[in-house]
Write a protein that holds these residues in place. Sequence first.
Motif, short mmCIF file in Angstrom:
data_model
loop_
_atom_site.label_atom_id
_atom_site.label_comp_id
_atom_site.label_asym_id
_atom_site.label_seq_id
_atom_site.Cartn_x
_atom_site.Cartn_y
_atom_site.Cartn_z
N GLU A 77 0.86 -1.19 0.00
CA GLU A 77 0.00 0.00 0.00
C GLU A 77 0.89 1.23 0.00
OE1 GLU A 77 -1.83 3.41 1.65
OE2 GLU A 77 -0.46 2.17 2.84
N GLY A 195 -10.61 12.49 1.06
CA GLY A 195 -9.92 11.69 2.07
C GLY A 195 -9.01 12.58 2.88
N LYS A 197 -7.84 12.46 5.91
CA LYS A 197 -6.80 11.87 6.77
C LYS A 197 -5.49 11.67 6.02
CE LYS A 197 -5.91 7.88 9.78
NZ LYS A 197 -6.45 6.61 10.33
N ASP A 198 -5.57 11.36 4.75
CA ASP A 198 -4.36 11.11 3.95
C ASP A 198 -3.61 12.38 3.57
OD1 ASP A 198 -4.45 8.38 4.00
OD2 ASP A 198 -5.51 8.18 2.09
N ALA A 256 -11.34 10.26 7.03
CA ALA A 256 -11.41 9.34 5.89
C ALA A 256 -10.09 9.25 5.15
CB ALA A 256 -12.51 9.79 4.93
N GLU A 257 -9.73 8.04 4.78
CA GLU A 257 -8.58 7.83 3.92
C GLU A 257 -9.05 7.82 2.47
OE1 GLU A 257 -7.43 4.10 5.53
OE2 GLU A 257 -6.06 4.98 7.01
N SER A 260 -9.74 3.51 1.64
CA SER A 260 -10.29 2.60 2.63
C SER A 260 -11.77 2.31 2.34
CB SER A 260 -10.15 3.18 4.04
OG SER A 260 -10.87 4.39 4.16
N GLU A 261 -12.34 1.40 3.13
CA GLU A 261 -13.71 0.95 2.90
C GLU A 261 -14.72 2.09 2.89
OE1 GLU A 261 -16.92 -2.21 4.88
OE2 GLU A 261 -14.90 -2.00 5.68
N ASN A 262 -14.51 3.07 3.73
CA ASN A 262 -15.42 4.23 3.79
C ASN A 262 -14.72 5.51 3.37
OD1 ASN A 262 -17.72 2.78 4.93
ND2 ASN A 262 -16.48 2.62 6.79
N GLY A 263 -13.71 5.38 2.54
CA GLY A 263 -12.89 6.52 2.16
C GLY A 263 -13.42 7.30 0.97
N SER A 289 -13.45 -0.16 -4.80
CA SER A 289 -13.79 0.22 -3.43
C SER A 289 -15.30 0.24 -3.18
CB SER A 289 -13.23 1.61 -3.11
OG SER A 289 -11.84 1.66 -3.26
#
Length: 430
Positions: A77, A195, A197-198, A256-257, A260-263, A289
Motif C-alpha cells: 500500500e 480523504g 486523513k491522507d 477518511a482515507e 479505505s472501505e469508507n474513504g 472500493s
Amino acid sequence: MTAHISRRSLLGLAGLGAGTLLLGACGDDGTDTPGDPQTINWWHVQDAEPMLSVWADFAKQYEGSHTNVTIEVQPLEVEAFKTKLDAAVEKKTPPDLFQSWGGGALQQQVEAGLVKDITEDVKEWIGQLLPAAVQPYTVDNRIYGIPFDIGMVGFWYNRDHFAKAGIETPPATWAQLLVAVGKLKSAGIVPIALGGKDKWPGHYYWAYLAMRIGGLEALARAAEDRNFDTPDFVAAGEHFKELVDMQPFQPGFLRAEYGSENGQAATMGNEGAAMELMGQWAPSVQASSSTSQRGLGDRLAFFPFPAVEGGKGAATDAFGGGNGFAVGRDAPASTVEFLRTLLQAKNQRRAAQTGAVLPTNQAATGGIKDLNNQVVAANLGIATGFQLYLDQAYPPAVGQQINNSAAELVAGTKGPAQIVKDITRVAKRQ
C-alpha cells in the motif's frame, strides 16, 4: 526542484494508435541471460486488482524465459511503501527495483548515490516513451527511472447527481464550481468526496489553484527562491478556503482515507458524493472500493480543473504525474532488462486495457479502451503545460509540509497567510 513541461512534449498523447508511429516494441529475446543466479527484489504499490495480477504475471513470464533470474515481488500500500522505502534509504539498502514518482525524492536518492544512472542502458529504446513522462525521472540530463504510466488530476463527477441538482454543464471557472457546490447542497447531495486523513488529496486543490492564479512560472520561481510567501500562493489558499467554508465534503471526511472501505474513492463509487478531485486511476479505485465492485460505469465523467478569473495560469495547463520505477544502486544486471520488458508495447497495451494505466510507450496508446482514460488522454493531448504533483516535484520535506499545510487549511486550524510561511520555512532549510 519542480517539473513543468511545455506543450510540445505533451502533443501526441491522445489518439495515437499502435500503427500511428513506426516505433517497434522493446525487444523480447526469449532467451536465458547467462551468468550466475540473480534475484531481483521488486517493490511496487499496485497492491490491488487489476494491476496486482498483471505485474505478477509479467514477473513470472520473465522468470520463465530467464531461468537464472528470480523476481521477488512485494506489493505494498502506498503509505506502507513510503515508510518501508524511507527505512531502506536510511540504511542505504534500497530495493533493486522500486516504485518512484520522480521529482524531488528521486533527486535526493540520486544525490545520496542510492540509485543507478541507467542513461546508457536505456538509450536504444527510451525514445519510444513520451518525453513528458520521462522528464520527472531525469536529473541533470541523466536518466534514473522509467515511467510506465502518466496522467493528470481533474474532477470526476456523477452525471446523475449533476442532473438532479440542475447542473447542465461542468464548471469552467472557479466561480462556477462554487455555484455548482451550492446547487448540489440545495439538492441534498454531498458535493465533494475527500480523504482528509491522507492529506495528499487536499493538496491537489491548493496546487491547482496556485497554478491557475500564479501560472507555472510561480511554482518554478518558488522552487528557485525557496519562497512560497507571495500574493499568488496566499490567494490560492484564500480561494481554497472559500470552498472549504461551504462545507462541501462528506461527513467524517477528516478521518477518511482515500482508498479505505469508507474513504474518498468508496464514497464516490457508492454514489455518496457528486465529485472528487483525483488522478486518472480514480475510476478503477472507485469500482474496486464500491459495494457493487463496479463503480459508476457510464454515469461517471471527467472535467479539467476550472480556470480562475483574472489568474495568470492557463486553464489548459495540467497537473499530475505518473508511476515509474527506479533501479537500486546494487541491483543485479538483469534488473534493467526486466524493466525494459515492462515497457514493451505489448505489455503496456495489456496494462492499458485494465483501465488502471495510461501507457508511456507511444506505440501502446491504442490499448486505451476505457472511455474515461481516453478523455484524460485527450485533455493531456491539448495541454499547454504540465506540473508534477507538488509533494513529488519539491524535496520530500517541502512536499510533506505542503500536504500538512493543505490539511490544516481544510481543517480550519490555520489560514492562507500562515500556511505559506510554514512551507517557506521548511523550503529555506533545504
